[in-house]
Enzyme design. Structure first.
Site, mmCIF file in Angstrom:
data_model
loop_
_atom_site.group_PDB
_atom_site.id
_atom_site.type_symbol
_atom_site.label_atom_id
_atom_site.label_comp_id
_atom_site.label_asym_id
_atom_site.label_seq_id
_atom_site.Cartn_x
_atom_site.Cartn_y
_atom_site.Cartn_z
ATOM 1 N N GLU A 1 -5.619 -5.027 10.536
ATOM 2 C CA GLU A 1 -4.651 -3.956 10.706
ATOM 3 C C GLU A 1 -4.977 -3.182 11.984
ATOM 4 O O GLU A 1 -5.793 -2.244 11.957
ATOM 5 C CB GLU A 1 -4.709 -2.994 9.520
ATOM 6 C CG GLU A 1 -4.386 -3.624 8.188
ATOM 7 C CD GLU A 1 -3.736 -2.628 7.251
ATOM 8 O OE1 GLU A 1 -2.631 -2.902 6.798
ATOM 9 O OE2 GLU A 1 -4.327 -1.561 7.003
ATOM 10 N N LYS B 1 0.126 4.184 -0.496
ATOM 11 C CA LYS B 1 -0.588 5.371 0.011
ATOM 12 C C LYS B 1 -0.305 6.578 -0.889
ATOM 13 O O LYS B 1 -0.119 6.414 -2.102
ATOM 14 C CB LYS B 1 -0.214 5.645 1.465
ATOM 15 C CG LYS B 1 -0.347 4.396 2.343
ATOM 16 C CD LYS B 1 -0.281 4.703 3.795
ATOM 17 C CE LYS B 1 -0.277 3.399 4.594
ATOM 18 N NZ LYS B 1 -0.364 3.597 6.021
ATOM 19 N N SER C 1 3.120 -2.081 10.525
ATOM 20 C CA SER C 1 4.563 -2.071 10.778
ATOM 21 C C SER C 1 5.240 -3.410 10.512
ATOM 22 O O SER C 1 6.146 -3.811 11.248
ATOM 23 C CB SER C 1 4.853 -1.559 12.197
ATOM 24 O OG SER C 1 4.412 -0.216 12.333
ATOM 25 N N ASN D 1 0.874 -1.175 0.000
ATOM 26 C CA ASN D 1 0.000 0.000 0.000
ATOM 27 C C ASN D 1 0.912 1.225 0.000
ATOM 28 O O ASN D 1 1.430 1.611 1.040
ATOM 29 C CB ASN D 1 -0.898 -0.031 1.246
ATOM 30 C CG ASN D 1 -1.780 1.206 1.347
ATOM 31 O OD1 ASN D 1 -1.844 2.010 0.416
ATOM 32 N ND2 ASN D 1 -2.446 1.375 2.476
ATOM 33 N N GLU E 1 -7.237 4.574 7.568
ATOM 34 C CA GLU E 1 -7.058 6.000 7.240
ATOM 35 C C GLU E 1 -8.298 6.538 6.539
ATOM 36 O O GLU E 1 -8.659 7.708 6.713
ATOM 37 C CB GLU E 1 -5.783 6.179 6.392
ATOM 38 C CG GLU E 1 -4.539 6.007 7.263
ATOM 39 C CD GLU E 1 -3.294 5.538 6.538
ATOM 40 O OE1 GLU E 1 -3.248 5.585 5.294
ATOM 41 O OE2 GLU E 1 -2.351 5.105 7.231
ATOM 42 N N GLY F 1 2.001 2.341 10.785
ATOM 43 C CA GLY F 1 2.929 3.460 10.641
ATOM 44 C C GLY F 1 3.565 3.908 11.943
ATOM 45 O O GLY F 1 4.192 4.964 12.004
ATOM 46 N N HIS G 1 -9.740 0.905 4.621
ATOM 47 C CA HIS G 1 -8.478 1.153 5.339
ATOM 48 C C HIS G 1 -8.765 2.112 6.503
ATOM 49 O O HIS G 1 -9.591 3.017 6.384
ATOM 50 C CB HIS G 1 -7.445 1.764 4.386
ATOM 51 C CG HIS G 1 -6.075 1.786 4.980
ATOM 52 N ND1 HIS G 1 -5.680 2.758 5.870
ATOM 53 C CD2 HIS G 1 -5.027 0.940 4.858
ATOM 54 C CE1 HIS G 1 -4.431 2.511 6.256
ATOM 55 N NE2 HIS G 1 -4.015 1.406 5.648
HETATM 56 C C1 PEP Z 1 -1.095 0.162 6.155
HETATM 57 O O1 PEP Z 1 -1.355 1.349 6.289
HETATM 58 O O2 PEP Z 1 -1.843 -0.572 5.481
HETATM 59 C C2 PEP Z 1 0.093 -0.336 6.813
HETATM 60 C C3 PEP Z 1 0.135 -1.597 7.120
HETATM 61 O O3 PEP Z 1 1.077 0.582 7.085
HETATM 62 P P1 PEP Z 1 2.502 0.309 7.808
HETATM 63 O O4 PEP Z 1 3.064 -0.969 7.226
HETATM 64 O O5 PEP Z 1 3.326 1.499 7.475
HETATM 65 O O6 PEP Z 1 2.218 0.175 9.268
#
Ligand code: PEP
Length: 245
Positions: A166, A13, A208, A11, A98, A172, A96
């Site tokens: 998630e 983003k 992460s 992703n 976000e 993040g 997601h």
């Molecule tokens: C995400 O936003 O889908 C995600 C997993 O981000 P990160 O790996 O940066 O935590």
């Protein structure tokens, strides 16, 4: 036991520009082995054509980061499932955190986007996950169950869809759920799925994931790959994660 093919989806983003994404893309294409995991890249809409053309002769699939719930019409700024199909998208991320938290997407809205994706033949990657406050209030299963159920009750068939667990507190932040914490929620999610597709459905972990923690997460029984944010912007790290799946 049902064998589920692992999936690792990047992703990206709203990161990068052509100047940085082209070399990233080239390095990922060149470095990917012919391992068992399915690999997908989800760039911003404007880069779908570029990515789709670049991966056409590789085993990498293309995905989008969101999709409209409507088929067409006066919805400024939205992108329909049919448009994504035009660019050879196979996957689309829906719900997601976000989108839910920064753009107020509701459970019902996410379910509508999921349905639109499915109707067009795209594979939705449905994101679910709790915030830190919800985890600390012991509400993880209630929240994840609610998010999942909103979709399950809105669709005729869930088969073929992908779920991504998630935890919002791990996205993040550099803070990863332990393999055991993630496995517990993945097992819960699997238990909520319709019996007909329970064992076949891939449940990804996101939050992460890095080159050095991917293998232990992916080794858990109900973790079938990952949705990768930050680490997917580093070709070497992303390739290591793909090769760990
Ligand atoms: C995400 O936003 O889908 C995600 C997993 O981000 P990160 O790996 O940066 O935590």
């Amino acid at each position: 036991m049902v064998q589920r093919r692992p999936l690792v989806a990047a992703n990206w983003k709203m990161n990068g520009t052509l100047a940085t994404l082209r070399p990233l893309l080239a390095e990922v294409i060149a470095g990917l082995d012919d391992g068992a995991a399915e690999v997908a890249l989800c760039p911003a809409f404007v880069y779908l054509a570029e990515v789709a053309a670049a991966v056409a002769d590789s085993r990498i699939a293309v995905g989008a980061q969101n999709v409209s719930e409507y088929t067409y019409g006066a919805y400024t700024g939205e992108v329909s499932a049919a448009m994504l199909k035009d660019y050879n998208c196979r996957f689309v991320i829906v719900g997601h955190s976000e989108r839910r938290n920064l753009y107020a997407e509701t459970d019902a809205g996410v379910a509508a986007r999921f349905r639109a994706a499915q109707a067009a033949g795209l594979t939705p990657i449905l994101c679910v996950g709790e915030t830190l406050a919800e985890r600390e209030a012991d509400a993880t299963e209630a929240v994840v169950g609610r998010q999942l159920n909103a979709v399950l009750t809105a669709v005729d068939d869930f088969a073929g869809a992908v779920v991504a667990y998630e935890p919002v507190w791990a996205i993040g932040t550099g803070r990863t759920a332990s393999p055991e914490q993630a496995q517990a929620v993945h097992a819960f999610i699997r238990g909520q799925l319709p019996a007909a597709c329970r064992q076949q459905t891939r449940i990804l972990y996101g939050g992460s994931v890095k080159a050095d923690n991917a293998a232990t997460l992916f080794a858990m029984e109900d973790i079938d790959g990952g949705l990768i944010g930050g680490a997917s912007l580093d070709a070497r790290a992303f390739l290591d994660i793909c090769h760990a799946a």
